[in-house]
Design a protein around this motif. Sequence first.
Motif, PDB file in Angstrom:
ATOM      1  N   LYS A 273       0.863  -1.193   0.000  1.00 21.65           N
ATOM      2  CA  LYS A 273       0.000   0.000   0.000  1.00 21.65           C
ATOM      3  C   LYS A 273       0.892   1.232   0.000  1.00 21.65           C
ATOM      4  O   LYS A 273       1.961   1.222   0.589  1.00 21.65           O
ATOM      5  CB  LYS A 273      -0.864   0.050   1.265  1.00 21.65           C
ATOM      6  N   THR A 274       0.439   2.277  -0.655  1.00 22.89           N
ATOM      7  CA  THR A 274       1.221   3.517  -0.672  1.00 22.89           C
ATOM      8  C   THR A 274       0.821   4.455   0.454  1.00 22.89           C
ATOM      9  O   THR A 274       1.467   5.469   0.671  1.00 22.89           O
ATOM     10  CB  THR A 274       1.070   4.255  -2.020  1.00 22.89           C
ATOM     11  N   SER A 275      -0.259   4.110   1.182  1.00 18.82           N
ATOM     12  CA  SER A 275      -0.651   4.897   2.360  1.00 18.82           C
ATOM     13  C   SER A 275      -1.273   3.965   3.387  1.00 18.82           C
ATOM     14  O   SER A 275      -1.888   2.951   3.042  1.00 18.82           O
ATOM     15  CB  SER A 275      -1.623   6.013   1.988  1.00 18.82           C
ATOM     16  N   ALA A 276      -1.077   4.302   4.670  1.00 18.06           N
ATOM     17  CA  ALA A 276      -1.614   3.489   5.758  1.00 18.06           C
ATOM     18  C   ALA A 276      -1.688   4.339   7.017  1.00 18.06           C
ATOM     19  O   ALA A 276      -0.980   5.346   7.146  1.00 18.06           O
ATOM     20  CB  ALA A 276      -0.726   2.282   5.999  1.00 18.06           C
ATOM     21  N   LYS A 277      -2.545   3.927   7.944  1.00 22.23           N
ATOM     22  CA  LYS A 277      -2.650   4.642   9.216  1.00 22.23           C
ATOM     23  C   LYS A 277      -1.333   4.513   9.974  1.00 22.23           C
ATOM     24  O   LYS A 277      -0.650   3.491   9.892  1.00 22.23           O
ATOM     25  CB  LYS A 277      -3.778   4.069  10.065  1.00 22.23           C
ATOM     26  N   VAL A 278      -0.993   5.548  10.719  1.00 22.27           N
ATOM     27  CA  VAL A 278       0.217   5.533  11.530  1.00 22.27           C
ATOM     28  C   VAL A 278       0.164   4.341  12.481  1.00 22.27           C
ATOM     29  O   VAL A 278      -0.860   4.085  13.121  1.00 22.27           O
ATOM     30  CB  VAL A 278       0.352   6.866  12.318  1.00 22.27           C
TER      31      VAL A 278
ATOM     32  N   ALA B 285       7.049  -2.405   6.789  1.00 17.25           N
ATOM     33  CA  ALA B 285       7.200  -0.978   7.088  1.00 17.25           C
ATOM     34  C   ALA B 285       6.051  -0.564   8.001  1.00 17.25           C
ATOM     35  O   ALA B 285       4.921  -1.013   7.817  1.00 17.25           O
ATOM     36  CB  ALA B 285       7.168  -0.155   5.806  1.00 17.25           C
ATOM     37  N   THR B 286       6.333   0.284   8.982  1.00 19.65           N
ATOM     38  CA  THR B 286       5.312   0.787   9.893  1.00 19.65           C
ATOM     39  C   THR B 286       5.419   2.308   9.925  1.00 19.65           C
ATOM     40  O   THR B 286       6.338   2.856  10.558  1.00 19.65           O
ATOM     41  CB  THR B 286       5.512   0.222  11.315  1.00 19.65           C
ATOM     42  N   PRO B 287       4.517   3.010   9.211  1.00 25.54           N
ATOM     43  CA  PRO B 287       4.586   4.474   9.227  1.00 25.54           C
ATOM     44  C   PRO B 287       4.526   5.009  10.665  1.00 25.54           C
ATOM     45  O   PRO B 287       3.641   4.626  11.426  1.00 25.54           O
ATOM     46  CB  PRO B 287       3.357   4.907   8.425  1.00 25.54           C
ATOM     47  N   ALA B 288       5.485   5.853  11.029  1.00 26.98           N
ATOM     48  CA  ALA B 288       5.590   6.354  12.400  1.00 26.98           C
ATOM     49  C   ALA B 288       4.947   7.727  12.602  1.00 26.98           C
ATOM     50  O   ALA B 288       4.741   8.150  13.735  1.00 26.98           O
ATOM     51  CB  ALA B 288       7.060   6.416  12.805  1.00 26.98           C
ATOM     52  N   TYR B 289       4.641   8.418  11.522  1.00 27.31           N
ATOM     53  CA  TYR B 289       4.046   9.755  11.635  1.00 27.31           C
ATOM     54  C   TYR B 289       3.224  10.049  10.396  1.00 27.31           C
ATOM     55  O   TYR B 289       3.293   9.335   9.393  1.00 27.31           O
ATOM     56  CB  TYR B 289       5.134  10.817  11.845  1.00 27.31           C
TER      57      TYR B 289
ATOM     58  N   PHE C  28      11.195   4.827  -2.272  1.00 30.09           N
ATOM     59  CA  PHE C  28       9.746   4.910  -2.471  1.00 30.09           C
ATOM     60  C   PHE C  28       9.142   5.505  -1.197  1.00 30.09           C
ATOM     61  O   PHE C  28       9.801   5.568  -0.160  1.00 30.09           O
ATOM     62  CB  PHE C  28       9.148   3.529  -2.790  1.00 30.09           C
ATOM     63  N   THR C  29       7.912   5.994  -1.302  1.00 33.02           N
ATOM     64  CA  THR C  29       7.286   6.597  -0.125  1.00 33.02           C
ATOM     65  C   THR C  29       6.031   5.840   0.283  1.00 33.02           C
ATOM     66  O   THR C  29       5.328   5.269  -0.553  1.00 33.02           O
ATOM     67  CB  THR C  29       6.917   8.076  -0.368  1.00 33.02           C
ATOM     68  N   ILE C  30       5.782   5.869   1.577  1.00 34.42           N
ATOM     69  CA  ILE C  30       4.525   5.394   2.155  1.00 34.42           C
ATOM     70  C   ILE C  30       3.987   6.581   2.956  1.00 34.42           C
ATOM     71  O   ILE C  30       4.706   7.158   3.764  1.00 34.42           O
ATOM     72  CB  ILE C  30       4.723   4.155   3.052  1.00 34.42           C
ATOM     73  N   THR C  31       2.767   6.939   2.693  1.00 34.61           N
ATOM     74  CA  THR C  31       2.162   8.081   3.374  1.00 34.61           C
ATOM     75  C   THR C  31       1.464   7.619   4.646  1.00 34.61           C
ATOM     76  O   THR C  31       0.592   6.766   4.600  1.00 34.61           O
ATOM     77  CB  THR C  31       1.152   8.794   2.458  1.00 34.61           C
TER      78      THR C  31
END
Length: 159
Positions: free
Chosen positions: A73-78, A126-130, A154-157
């Motif tokens: 996924k390119t975006s996920a909840k923090v 990967a775990t988005p931190a912010y 690459f980025t994950i939002t």
Amino acid sequence: MPITGHAGVDSRCAEWPPGPLIKTDAAGNYIKSYLASDAEALNCFVRYTDPYPSLGAGADFGRLGGVSGVPAKTSAKVGTNVAVNGSAAGPPRFCPINLQRLYGKTAWRTVNSAGVRVSGRYTLTATPAYRGKIPYRVELPACNQFVTSTSKPFTITGL
């Protein structure tokens, strides 16, 4: 001064001659492309010296293992986990593979690690931190005969 000798791969290193006759350039360099299937094989170089040839068996030939990584996924909840799947060319079987996150403008730090499977595939987390766009990349550190290589960032939002 050019050097004359033979270059070989795998079982050819045990035979005489181990490969075709080659010559280096004036600086002593010899450049050869290898098949991916030869990545884990023994490499040798026999150089003609006086009075006997000298064998460079198991010579260190650094190979570049191409690495790719794509987030599920390119975006996920923090705080939620996002799988990052990819492959490493070669393949560098059983070598470690790292997911790195960019801290600041230049500091890449490892946030998750795994091993490359026999197929050359791997899965990292990967775990988005912010909240916001977070740059990641995949790194294959130096392992066996492979030199360090990285994927495109690459980025994950984080939402």
